[in-house]
Design an enzyme around this catalytic site. Structure first.
Site, mmCIF file in Angstrom:
data_model
loop_
_atom_site.group_PDB
_atom_site.id
_atom_site.type_symbol
_atom_site.label_atom_id
_atom_site.label_comp_id
_atom_site.label_asym_id
_atom_site.label_seq_id
_atom_site.Cartn_x
_atom_site.Cartn_y
_atom_site.Cartn_z
ATOM 1 N N ARG A 15 20.676 51.941 87.884
ATOM 2 C CA ARG A 15 21.718 52.696 87.179
ATOM 3 C C ARG A 15 21.158 53.286 85.895
ATOM 4 O O ARG A 15 20.117 52.862 85.398
ATOM 5 C CB ARG A 15 22.916 51.795 86.856
ATOM 6 C CG ARG A 15 22.600 50.708 85.845
ATOM 7 C CD ARG A 15 23.799 49.838 85.553
ATOM 8 N NE ARG A 15 24.131 49.010 86.696
ATOM 9 C CZ ARG A 15 25.244 48.289 86.795
ATOM 10 N NH1 ARG A 15 26.131 48.333 85.822
ATOM 11 N NH2 ARG A 15 25.451 47.541 87.851
ATOM 12 N N ALA A 85 15.283 47.149 81.735
ATOM 13 C CA ALA A 85 16.497 46.330 81.742
ATOM 14 C C ALA A 85 16.898 45.943 80.325
ATOM 15 O O ALA A 85 16.062 45.563 79.505
ATOM 16 C CB ALA A 85 16.281 45.084 82.594
ATOM 17 N N ASP A 90 27.575 43.908 71.111
ATOM 18 C CA ASP A 90 27.699 44.355 69.728
ATOM 19 C C ASP A 90 28.801 43.598 68.987
ATOM 20 O O ASP A 90 29.918 43.422 69.491
ATOM 21 C CB ASP A 90 28.010 45.849 69.690
ATOM 22 C CG ASP A 90 26.889 46.703 70.260
ATOM 23 O OD1 ASP A 90 25.808 46.145 70.527
ATOM 24 O OD2 ASP A 90 27.098 47.916 70.439
ATOM 25 N N GLN A 143 21.646 49.708 63.053
ATOM 26 C CA GLN A 143 23.014 50.091 63.386
ATOM 27 C C GLN A 143 23.935 48.917 63.111
ATOM 28 O O GLN A 143 23.677 47.794 63.580
ATOM 29 C CB GLN A 143 23.127 50.500 64.859
ATOM 30 C CG GLN A 143 24.527 50.880 65.315
ATOM 31 C CD GLN A 143 25.057 52.089 64.569
ATOM 32 O OE1 GLN A 143 24.369 53.109 64.418
ATOM 33 N NE2 GLN A 143 26.271 51.995 64.059
ATOM 34 N N GLN A 146 24.799 45.671 65.436
ATOM 35 C CA GLN A 146 23.739 45.531 66.436
ATOM 36 C C GLN A 146 22.519 44.800 65.890
ATOM 37 O O GLN A 146 21.385 45.134 66.211
ATOM 38 C CB GLN A 146 23.307 46.907 66.962
ATOM 39 C CG GLN A 146 24.306 47.575 67.882
ATOM 40 C CD GLN A 146 23.695 48.753 68.639
ATOM 41 O OE1 GLN A 146 22.774 49.412 68.157
ATOM 42 N NE2 GLN A 146 24.211 49.008 69.822
ATOM 43 N N TYR A 149 20.574 43.583 68.933
ATOM 44 C CA TYR A 149 19.971 44.673 69.710
ATOM 45 C C TYR A 149 18.836 45.333 68.920
ATOM 46 O O TYR A 149 17.747 45.573 69.464
ATOM 47 C CB TYR A 149 21.052 45.694 70.048
ATOM 48 C CG TYR A 149 20.610 46.836 70.921
ATOM 49 C CD1 TYR A 149 20.493 46.682 72.297
ATOM 50 C CD2 TYR A 149 20.325 48.088 70.378
ATOM 51 C CE1 TYR A 149 20.103 47.737 73.113
ATOM 52 C CE2 TYR A 149 19.933 49.143 71.171
ATOM 53 C CZ TYR A 149 19.824 48.958 72.545
ATOM 54 O OH TYR A 149 19.428 50.006 73.345
ATOM 55 N N GLY A 180 17.215 58.242 71.988
ATOM 56 C CA GLY A 180 18.415 58.297 71.170
ATOM 57 C C GLY A 180 19.627 58.023 72.045
ATOM 58 O O GLY A 180 19.549 57.289 73.031
#
Length: 242
Positions: A15, A85, A90, A143, A146, A149, A180
């Site tokens: 995906r 992957a 968040d 961010q 996050q 992340y 981005g």
């Protein structure tokens, strides 16, 4: 050896960016496998593309070893690894659970070790390999919400540079792509107001397309990319320059 004789594995390849990368590599002549975990898209992806799919959890070291063995038994030794992957959970740090931290670090960063540790020895023995790791513009930008992340993706870029130095003398290149905001399910699931705000900050004035990232995966996987290693390619529409 031509790309038609090379085997490529894309994690999270059924995906989004992974699917685009898997199809781009297939179209370039590679024998491609895609790994996935759960969800209901893998069978449809396989039927639509002919790309074999293999299910395992990339955050599990032993599962990666077993999954890679299945891929190599069916297709042959893996010459190109695309570590795509990833997950995001968040939440502002003062509200983040340890489980949310661990899940993102284990998948987005831990999988780099899990996959490469099993594949790099064969690449070194054959003296050829291409490793392409997917980072994020937020590794450098940061961010809110996050920390997990951004920490994981910044780690991906450091991992890339270190592994590149270890591997270059064995004919293996290791590079990262830092996309981005791209029009995938992860991004389009956000409220439209947030998407509009993001687009307003992108100089080219739009979200990226998965195929635009896949182009760079295909390039870095090619025979012609032997003189670039340890690099991170910022493909972000100008959101972060320099």
């Amino acid at each position: 050896m031509s790309s038609s004789s090379r085997v490529a594995l894309v994690t999270g390849g059924e995906r989004g960016l992974g699917a685009a990368a898997a199809k781009a590599l297939r179209d370039a002549g590679f024998e491609v496998a895609a790994s996935y975990l759960g969800g209901d898209k893998a069978d449809a992806f396989h039927k639509a593309t002919g790309i074999p799919v293999f299910e395992w959890d990339v955050s599990d070291f032993d599962a990666c070893g077993a999954g890679i063995a299945r891929v190599e038994e069916e297709l042959g030794p893996i010459d190109v690894l695309v570590n795509n992957a990833g997950v995001n959970k968040d939440r502002m740090l003062h509200k983040m659970d340890r489980a949310d931290w661990d899940a993102v670090i284990d998948v987005d960063l831990g999988s780099m070790f899990n996959m490469c540790r099993h594949i790099i020895p064969g690449m070194r023995k054959r003296e050829y390999g291409r490793v392409i790791n997917i980072s994020s513009v937020n590794a450098a930008n940061g961010q809110a919400g996050q920390t997990n992340y951004c920490a994981a993706k910044a780690g991906v870029e450091g991992f890339t540079r270190a592994l590149a130095r270890e591997s270059v003398f064995k004919g293996i290149t290791v590079n990262a792509i830092s996309p981005g905001y791209v029009e995938t399910a992860m991004v389009t699931a956000m409220p439209q107001k947030i998407i509009d705000n993001i687009v307003a900050q992108i100089p080219v004035g739009r979200l990226g397309q998965p195929d635009e990232i896949a182009h760079w995966v295909r390039l870095l996987a090619s025979e012609d990319a032997g003189f670039v290693t340890g690099a991170t390619f910022p493909i972000n529409g100008g959101l972060r320059m320099g």
